[in-house]
Enzyme design. Structure first.
Site, PDB file in Angstrom:
ATOM      1  N   GLU A   1      57.074  48.194  30.901  1.00 13.52           N
ATOM      2  CA  GLU A   1      57.394  46.878  30.342  1.00 13.52           C
ATOM      3  C   GLU A   1      56.767  45.741  31.160  1.00 13.52           C
ATOM      4  OE1 GLU A   1      59.435  49.366  30.770  1.00 13.52           O
ATOM      5  OE2 GLU A   1      60.851  49.533  29.117  1.00 13.52           O
TER       6      GLU A   1
ATOM      7  N   ALA B   1      59.657  51.035  22.947  1.00 17.44           N
ATOM      8  CA  ALA B   1      60.052  50.224  21.786  1.00 17.44           C
ATOM      9  C   ALA B   1      58.802  50.014  20.943  1.00 17.44           C
ATOM     10  CB  ALA B   1      60.598  48.886  22.266  1.00 17.44           C
TER      11      ALA B   1
ATOM     12  N   GLY C   1      61.237  52.192  26.458  1.00 17.90           N
ATOM     13  CA  GLY C   1      62.444  52.540  25.689  1.00 17.90           C
ATOM     14  C   GLY C   1      62.591  54.028  25.507  1.00 17.90           C
TER      15      GLY C   1
ATOM     16  N   GLU D   1      64.250  55.127  28.588  1.00 18.47           N
ATOM     17  CA  GLU D   1      65.622  54.588  28.543  1.00 18.47           C
ATOM     18  C   GLU D   1      66.502  55.397  27.593  1.00 18.47           C
ATOM     19  OE1 GLU D   1      64.030  50.571  27.808  1.00 18.47           O
ATOM     20  OE2 GLU D   1      65.344  49.919  29.431  1.00 18.47           O
TER      21      GLU D   1
END
Ligand code: T1G
Length: 702
Positions: free
Chosen positions: A131, A69, A108, A111
């Site tokens: 994370e 992210a 992310g 993911e």
């Protein structure tokens, strides 16, 4: 024949026959920012609405697939579509979607790949869920989808360690389906065509089951209870992975709620500050100049520091000439370096081949004359100015023109050293921290006459050594040791005034330090501080409250800590049992209090932390105010990478902002009633309290 259509600045679609290639292009690391999310969602929706293609492959341009992210968005209002929404759109696609990974598919980014219906990684790709390093948990389905592909044990390992997993292991564990070689776009094209041809299977991850692995869950919980009780996100990661055994949508909801809970914690703020701070400290004008070419490095001194520095330079690929004055010292240094490199191989930090190559680049020599052809000298001898000035005077005539002359001194005046050469512009301080091949901090000390390219070379060297280079100006102790000299007295005052050494240690370990100051002293050797106090005895300020009474009394017994089996604590030779308090120390404390007429007070853990941390913040503020450190963030990074400051706290001045300048001023004024000499409010802090500004504001001013 292909047709390329831009969806937005970050996303484009290339139609090739009956497949579509979706390219992500958002330098420098293709972070999943709002543009990437909007573009991906729109691309998948458009292709499904058109229904023309039979397979979609997502890949990325540049150095890496999506690296996570966009961390810069965390302090801004959430912009839709969120990453989970984008990934759910991809997973729901009627047309099979695969991802082609390269570089580092992290957070992310992984993911995103897990939400696709298949995954191919180029050779050398690493995947991971870092994370946890940011005080978060995977918030876009990672805790629900990864266990469905690999099982809970691997998913827990990856999400809790934050480690990067190479493609081969990822394939073995089921996180990816295939390893390929070539250009991401070409691999994407051929893979999409294989999907159409039916030779590359695809399936929705959400359709798979995640089998409950209670043993892995319970074992992980037990480990976290012991090692990371004070952190928030690791425990939520375990809970979320456990939830993956149930309904997929419910699990996503649980993960999302947990993620939002982590987003608001001071730990997340501290860890994100650490992430960006590590990069900000070398992102300064002084580091931008063209560095000098360094290939051969001379290290003077084969002691602990010199051997560690030489090891660090060898691991980074440099040729190293190790200098000592006598064969015995040289042999000892060579043996230490060899042991250090063996350790690096054992910890999988380097291969056996790399170790052998490093040893091949190591050349021992007696005397300084062997340094005539090196590009950089790093002096790491005894901390005595006369010794250093003598060496630099000789280096000045021995070393070639343009060679950089660096001292590893931890507090002596670089300008005084530079002035005993005819080339002060080539002189710089490179202050490594022990063990130098492990600790990542490098204080880069700028002399008054240090040339700009020499300074830039210091930062380039730090990067090559994988260290965090922080600019420091000349003063006694530079940044870290100057601040340490101030707040370490507070630990002693607390003991003289009523706390026990173990109470101080326990309070600070609960705050997050790996070890309290007395255990650290025992580990490092109490004799080091004892020698310093004796050296400074003649120049000590008589008004200042002496902090060394107890440590002196312990050292006078010949008790120097772990290396003598006795210090503040008792150490059972080689036993793995935790140290126990040395009861004799309690007797010394009582005697000193009686001699000084001190009536012991009781201190709560919080009071111990408040006094200790406020003392650290006071001197850190002075170091910023007088320009020894460029910004507050530079001090934060010094303490995270050189002094074991708890990373989730972000550093002393990031932590200071969680208290606020006004409250800090009030505390100092209260403490000053007992000791107005030690407790003085720095002018800068008083101004910040009056203006309502923070250290974060000072960081922005740069
Ligand atoms: N967001 C924004 N900027 C980033 C970034 C990120 N994720 N990662 C790196 N940068 C910037 C970095 O600040 C620097 O900027 C430049 O890119 C080069 O980075 C929902 C919530 C990828 C291994 O934690 O580990 O996904 O200083 O110098 O040494 O579950 O960057 O040049 O201006 O580090 O080659 C999870 C963090 C996010 C990965 C590359 N992902 N990045 O290392 O280059 S949270 C991460 C890294 C998340 C989801 C959750 C490394 C790298 P500047 P660099 P590098």
């Amino acid at each position: 024949m292909s047709d390329i259509k831009k969806v937005n600045d970050q996303i484009s679609i290339e139609s090739v026959g009956d497949v579509a290639l979706v390219c992500i292009n958002f330098p420098p690391v293709n972070a999943a920012g709002i543009g990437v999310r909007e573009g991906l969602s729109k691309a998948i929706e458009t292709l499904n609405a058109e229904g023309r293609v039979k397979a979609i492959a997502i890949y990325a341009a540049g150095r890496t697939f999506v690296a996570g992210a966009d961390i810069t968005e965390f302090d801004k209002p959430l912009m839709q579509p969120s990453l989970p929404e984008t990934l759910n759109t991809i997973e729901a696609s009627r047309i099979p979607v695969i991802c082609v990974l390269h570089g580092t598919a992290l957070g992310g980014g992984l993911e995103l790949a897990l939400a696709a219906h298949g995954r191919i990684a180029l050779e050398g790709t690493r995947i991971g869920l870092p994370e946890v390093f940011l005080g978060l948990l995977p918030g876009a389905g990672g805790t629900q989808r990864l266990p469905r592909l690999t099982g809970m044990a691997f998913a827990l390992d990856v999400a809790l360690s934050g480690r990067q997993v190479y493609a081969k292991e990822a394939l073995d564990q089921g996180a990816i389906d295939r390893i390929a070689s070539g250009d991401p776009r070409d691999v994407a094209l051929s893979a999409a065509q294989e999907v159409v041809a039916g030779t590359l299977a695809t399936r929705r991850t959400c359709d798979l089951d995640s089998e409950l692995d209670q043993a892995a869950i319970d074992g992980t919980r037990a480990m976290l209870k012991k090692k990371q009780a004070h952190l928030v996100s690791p425990h939520l990661i375990v809970d979320a992975v456990e939830q993956s055994a149930g309904d997929f949508d419910a699990g996503l909801k649980f993960e999302s709620d947990s993620f939002m809970a982590c987003l608001d914690t001071p730990q997340r703020a501290g860890l994100i500050h650490a992430f960006f701070g590590e990069r900000a400290v070398s992102n300064i004008a002084e580091a931008k100049g063209a560095p000098r070419d360094i290939a051969k490095i001379g290290v003077i001194g084969g002691g602990t520091m010199g051997s560690g520095i030489a090891t660090s330079c060898l691991i980074a690929g440099y040729t190293v000439r190790l200098i000592e004055v006598a064969q015995e010292g040289l042999d000892r240094g060579m043996a230490t370096i060899t042991k250090n490199l063996e350790g690096a191989v054992r910890r999988s930090k380097m291969s056996a081949e790399a170790r052998d190559a490093a040893l091949g680049r190591l050349h021992p020599a007696l005397g300084l004359d062997a340094l005539a052809d090196v590009d950089l000298v790093i002096e790491a001898v005894f901390e005595q100015m006369e010794v250093k000035k003598d060496i630099f005077g000789k280096l000045d005539t021995i070393c070639k023109k343009g060679a950089i002359l660096a001292s590893n001194t931890s507090y002596l005046d670089i300008n005084e050293i530079a002035d005993c050469t005819a080339r002060p512009g080539d002189v710089i301080g490179l202050h490594f921290f022990s063990p130098a091949h492990v600790m990542r901090l490098l204080e880069i000390v700028q002399g008054a006459k240090t040339d700009a390219d020499v300074l830039a070379t210091g930062f380039a060297l730090a990067k090559k050594l994988k260290k965090v280079g922080v600019l420091a100006q000349v003063c006694d102790g530079f940044i870290g040791n100057r601040i340490l000299a101030h707040y370490s007295k507070m630990a002693s005052y607390l003991v003289l005034d009523g706390a026990s050494p173990q109470e101080v240690d326990t309070a600070l370990e609960e705050f997050g330090f790996a070890m309290g100051p007395h255990k650290v002293g025992d580990l490092a050797g109490l004799d080091i501080g004892w020698m310093t106090r004796k050296r400074k005895a003649g120049t000590r300020d008589p008004r200042e409250r002496y902090a060394g009474d107890l440590a002196d009394r312990i050292c006078e017994q010949g008790w120097f800590g772990r290396k003598t089996g006795k210090g503040y604590y008792l150490y059972d030779d080689g036993a793995a049992v935790p140290p126990v308090p040395n009861e004799a120390v309690a007797g010394f404390i009582d005697a000193i209090r009686a001699e000084k007429g001190i009536t012991p007070k009781t201190f709560s853990n919080q009071e111990i932390v408040d006094r200790y941390m406020t003392a650290m913040i006071v001197e850190a503020t002075r170091v910023v105010a007088d320009g020894t450190a460029k910004r507050p963030v530079d001090i934060d990074m010094v303490f995270l990478f050189g002094y074991g400051f708890p990373r989730f706290r972000g550093g002393p001045l990031h932590y200071a902002d969680t208290i606020g300048a006004a409250e800090l001023v009030s505390r100092i004024e209260t403490y000053a009633k007992d000791d107005e000499d030690y407790w003085q409010v720095p002018d800068l802090l008083r101004k910040m309290a009056a203006d309502g500004t923070s250290f974060a504001d000072l960081n922005k001013e740069g």
